[in-house]
Design an enzyme around this catalytic site. Structure first.
Site, short mmCIF file in Angstrom:
data_model
loop_
_atom_site.label_atom_id
_atom_site.label_comp_id
_atom_site.label_asym_id
_atom_site.label_seq_id
_atom_site.Cartn_x
_atom_site.Cartn_y
_atom_site.Cartn_z
N HIS A 246 -2.87 7.62 3.99
CA HIS A 246 -3.30 6.80 2.86
C HIS A 246 -3.98 7.62 1.76
O HIS A 246 -4.21 7.11 0.66
CB HIS A 246 -4.25 5.68 3.34
CG HIS A 246 -4.04 4.38 2.63
ND1 HIS A 246 -3.60 4.29 1.33
CD2 HIS A 246 -4.20 3.10 3.07
CE1 HIS A 246 -3.51 3.02 0.98
NE2 HIS A 246 -3.86 2.28 2.01
N ASP B 251 0.44 5.32 -1.13
CA ASP B 251 -0.09 3.97 -1.28
C ASP B 251 0.80 2.97 -0.55
O ASP B 251 1.98 3.24 -0.29
CB ASP B 251 -0.16 3.58 -2.76
CG ASP B 251 -1.14 4.45 -3.54
OD1 ASP B 251 -2.12 4.92 -2.92
OD2 ASP B 251 -0.91 4.67 -4.74
#
Length: 425
Positions: free
Chosen positions: A397, A401
């Site tokens: 992450h 995204d």
């Protein structure tokens, strides 16, 4: 008589020490020239150490699991020969030819083999099937009975010698064990007897896997997205291509999935990337070097298909089979076990409904293939039986995204559900 000190040679660029993963000799043993002494593991490979001289082992450097520095004494051997020439040869670094395929990828992943690698589970006998009565085998003494690990484990629990079990299949099955017990007056119990606890030291490839997985989970903020794919048309296309394949390798789903990944990456390059979290730099790779999670007798390894985006499904099938065999038989080279930019894992028909694979550092994404199921699906208001499969995508992450991950899976979905588009140039 002279004492020869076998020093641990330079076994790779930048390697300062290696772990003892196995001794093949003990103090007092007589060894011959070129006899295997020990297996040593570095960050990337397990290397076999062979004796340059014949003689008697006088001292070993340590126990399994201990670390030995490059240049330090590994084995001391009392030899009758002049060892001065051997000592000078011993100072030379080992070439890549010394690396064997118990070599571990620096980053292994906690999921199992690709479809090419996973051995098929033993099929249980139907309830109505006639169980063959076992007889004493006619196989020659010393021949090895073929059986899955689960069957071997159960046979040990029941005290059955597999050499005495006859089967009509290509390997011994659970049904054959049941038949053997019934034939010899035993009973088939619904539960296995208790076994003594076993304590073993975590060394070698298993230690590297443990370290790498702990580091990946500690340093990477994972998220996993799962998408369902309709593979009915793709499975029909695959079956047609296999019927007409000639001398080409048999196609599984994996070459088609890899092809879809390669076609989708140009629009979503942030997933085919590696992240250096020390330098805080991301490298988006122009080529897809696909790591293929592979189960081997020593543990999980990740051989790499170079430039996978440029290969046809037939070429991918051949390379998958070649690399899987190299990893399992100890022939994979160091170059074949490094440099992946994204990893694909598949448990084949044992893949479950979904999974949450752990990222193979320093990559930023990994895809796990789950099993194909025939399910009732509403199509144009009507219920149809369709073949459905889930793909699980885990991402870093810090780099990827959720929108990027979802968009990438949708791009793959559009290709996988339209085989003509997938296979077009």
């Amino acid at each position: 008589m002279s004492l020869f000190v076998f020093k641990l040679p330079d076994i790779g660029e930048g390697i300062a020490e290696a772990e003892i993963v196995a001794w093949h000799v003990k103090v007092g043993d007589r060894v011959e020239e070129d006899q295997q002494l020990a297996d040593m593991m570095t960050d990337k490979a397990t290397v076999e150490m062979e004796s340059p001289v014949a003689g008697t082992v006088m001292r070993l450097a340590g126990e399994v699991g201990d670390m030995v520095a490059i240049g330090a004494s590994l084995v001391e051997i009392e030899s009758d020969a002049d060892t001065s020439a051997v000592e000078s040869r011993d100072e030379q670094p080992l070439g890549d030819g010394a690396v064997h395929a118990s070599a571990a990828m620096e980053q292994a992943i906690p999921v199992s083999a690709t479809e090419e690698v996973t051995a098929p589970a033993p099929a249980p006998a139907p309830a109505s099937a006639t169980v063959p009565a076992p007889v004493e085998p006619s196989a020659p003494a010393g021949s090895k009975s073929l059986a899955s690990p689960a069957v071997r484990s159960r046979a040990r629990d029941l005290g059955i010698d597999l050499a005495k079990v006859r089967t009509t299949a290509d390997r011994i099955r659970h049904a054959d064990l049941d038949a053997y017990l019934l034939y010899h007056g035993g009973t088939v119990s619904g539960s296995a007897p208790s076994r003594a606890d076993e304590v073993s030291k975590v060394v070698g490839l298993r230690r590297k896997i443990a370290e790498n997985m702990a580091e990946a989970k500690r340093r990477i903020p994972h998220f996993t997205l799962v998408e369902e794919f309709d593979v009915t048309d793709l499975e029909a296309t695959r079956a047609m291509m296999n019927r007409d394949r000639g001398d080409q390798p048999k196609l599984t789903l994996l070459p088609f999935l890899i092809t879809a990944m390669g076609k989708a990456f140009p629009d979503w390059p942030m997933l085919n990337a590696t992240f250096d979290d020390e330098a805080m730099t991301v490298t988006r790779h122009g080529s897809m070097h696909l790591g293929m999670a592979t189960q081997t007798p020593g543990g999980l390894m990740v051989p790499v298909i170079r430039d996978a985006q440029s290969r046809s499904v037939w070429a991918l099938a051949s390379e998958i089979a070649r690399l899987a065999d190299a990893a399992k038989t100890g022939k994979a080279t160091r170059d074949e076990l490094t440099g992946s930019t994204i990893t694909l894992s598949s448990l084949g028909p044992m893949g479950g409904i979904t999974s949450t694979p752990v990222i193979n550092r320093p990559e930023v994404a990994i895809i796990a293939v789950n099993k194909v199921q025939l399910l009732p699906v509403i199509v144009d208001g009507e219920i149809e039986a369709r073949k459905r499969m889930n793909l699980s995508l885990s991402c870093d992450h810090r780099v990827v995204d959720g929108w990027d991950a979802a968009s990438f899976l949708q791009a793959m979905k559009a290709l996988i559900e339209n085989p003509m588009r997938l296979l077009s140039a």
